[in-house]
Design an enzyme around this catalytic site. Sequence first.
Site, PDB file in Angstrom:
ATOM      1  N   ARG A 123       0.891  -1.326  -0.089  1.00 41.82           N
ATOM      2  CA  ARG A 123      -0.136   0.307   0.088  1.00 41.82           C
ATOM      3  C   ARG A 123       0.793   1.172  -0.006  1.00 41.82           C
ATOM      4  NH1 ARG A 123      -3.573  -1.400   5.205  1.00 41.82           N
ATOM      5  NH2 ARG A 123      -1.468  -2.293   5.964  1.00 41.82           N
ATOM      6  N   LYS A 169       1.390   2.408   7.554  1.00 42.68           N
ATOM      7  CA  LYS A 169       1.749   1.434   8.349  1.00 42.68           C
ATOM      8  C   LYS A 169       2.587   2.305   9.427  1.00 42.68           C
ATOM      9  CE  LYS A 169       0.744  -1.981   9.528  1.00 42.68           C
ATOM     10  NZ  LYS A 169      -0.366  -2.097  10.449  1.00 42.68           N
ATOM     11  N   HIS A 216      -1.088   1.863  16.164  1.00 33.93           N
ATOM     12  CA  HIS A 216      -1.381   0.749  16.961  1.00 33.93           C
ATOM     13  C   HIS A 216      -0.135   0.845  18.176  1.00 33.93           C
ATOM     14  CE1 HIS A 216      -4.373  -0.588  14.399  1.00 33.93           C
ATOM     15  NE2 HIS A 216      -3.586  -0.347  13.258  1.00 33.93           N
ATOM     16  N   TYR A 242      -1.376   4.780  10.669  1.00 30.97           N
ATOM     17  CA  TYR A 242      -1.862   3.723  11.691  1.00 30.97           C
ATOM     18  C   TYR A 242      -0.705   3.761  12.746  1.00 30.97           C
ATOM     19  CZ  TYR A 242      -5.710   2.201   8.973  1.00 30.97           C
ATOM     20  OH  TYR A 242      -6.961   2.291   8.294  1.00 30.97           O
ATOM     21  N   GLU A 280      -6.195   5.180  13.666  1.00 27.50           N
ATOM     22  CA  GLU A 280      -7.216   4.220  14.204  1.00 27.50           C
ATOM     23  C   GLU A 280      -7.880   4.794  15.742  1.00 27.50           C
ATOM     24  OE1 GLU A 280      -3.369   3.359  16.510  1.00 27.50           O
ATOM     25  OE2 GLU A 280      -3.985   3.561  14.287  1.00 27.50           O
ATOM     26  N   ASP A 312      -2.611  -6.379  15.424  1.00 27.17           N
ATOM     27  CA  ASP A 312      -2.245  -4.883  15.320  1.00 27.17           C
ATOM     28  C   ASP A 312      -2.429  -4.328  16.822  1.00 27.17           C
ATOM     29  OD1 ASP A 312      -0.752  -4.103  12.782  1.00 27.17           O
ATOM     30  OD2 ASP A 312      -2.984  -3.954  12.022  1.00 27.17           O
TER      31      ASP A 312
END
Length: 371
Positions: free
Chosen positions: A15, A75, A96, A94, A118, A270
């Site tokens: 991605r 990520k 996490h 993201y 998130e 995650d």
Amino acid sequence: MKVGIPKEVKNNEFRVGITPVGVHELVVNGHDVFVEKGAGLGSQITDDEYVSQGATILDSADDVWGSAEMVIKVKEPIKEEYHRLRDDLTLFTYLHLAADQPLTDELVKARTTGIAYETVQLPSGALPLLYPMSEVAGCLAPQVGAYFLMRPEGGRGVLMGGVGGVANAKVVIIGAGVSGQNAANIALGMGADVTLLDTDLDKLRMSFWRYDNRVHGLASSTLAIRQQVMQADMVIGAVLIPGAKAPKLVTNELVSQMKPGSVLVDIAVDQGGCFEDTRPTTHADPTFAVHGSTMYCVANMPGAVPNTSTWALTNATLPYAVRLANRGWKDAMRSDHSLALGLNTYDGSVTCAPVAEAFGMESVDLAEVLS
């Protein structure tokens, strides 16, 4: 604002943080967009497509990170990227963090402003920037689980469904949120016997009407999970507590009593995962054995379908990215509490209480940061 889009470096992560449409929107709003050479190729987006919308292509990740005031990624940064974090940088991706103390420590040490997709949360409780990737991961879970149920892959040799006179595979999904509902939809379409567990009865009622009572909806409890998991050919973990570590709902002892060759797919990996034995795996080496079962715990599942995932993600993140670039993160958050909830680190402090709680750290009040 100068906005940087580096190439993703996580294992088999294809991605990219933005599409040409996103570049266009930022450029027409007066911003400079720097894209690392080849960053979009995994998603079938060429450098020329970015350039045609006004982006500047830079040769290296160091050039992109060094030129940017705000970096937009997919990520979370991994160890090889930590040295690029700095105190005048806004990172929008993201994160996490509740399952990643090393990254939390690095963001705090670098005094980076870290905004996590998130934890952006609407008044309804919906997570608009997690939603599209939860959809993708939910749709993928039965697909990958079915593959590893095949005997050559070490599975039980069970087909999901479709053969008259033979029982369909039993799929148990723990969590009836976005990923769980999408997993149920795909598993049902593959012919499986699907059971969905959740503590939220409204979600189970919704699934009753959505699937015309073809999915078994059960109130989740320790006993219900135990009974269903022991009967399952496939278990999909889809539990989410926004910003916090996922609860461990399937123990090692319970896995030891499952059918030999059964498969467990943990979408919640995650956030630490909802199976006791969960540990992050990669697309290059996606599974490991626990007793007689196979566990699939890939931490970037949507990276396997990057064309779909990149476009779906940019559709969701772009309005927030433009707002951050136009107004600066602090002013944008003052006018949008949902976006403000995405702030996880700032000026050497953790600003997300569930993250701080996960590591026994103190958190700074969000209102204090924005005042």
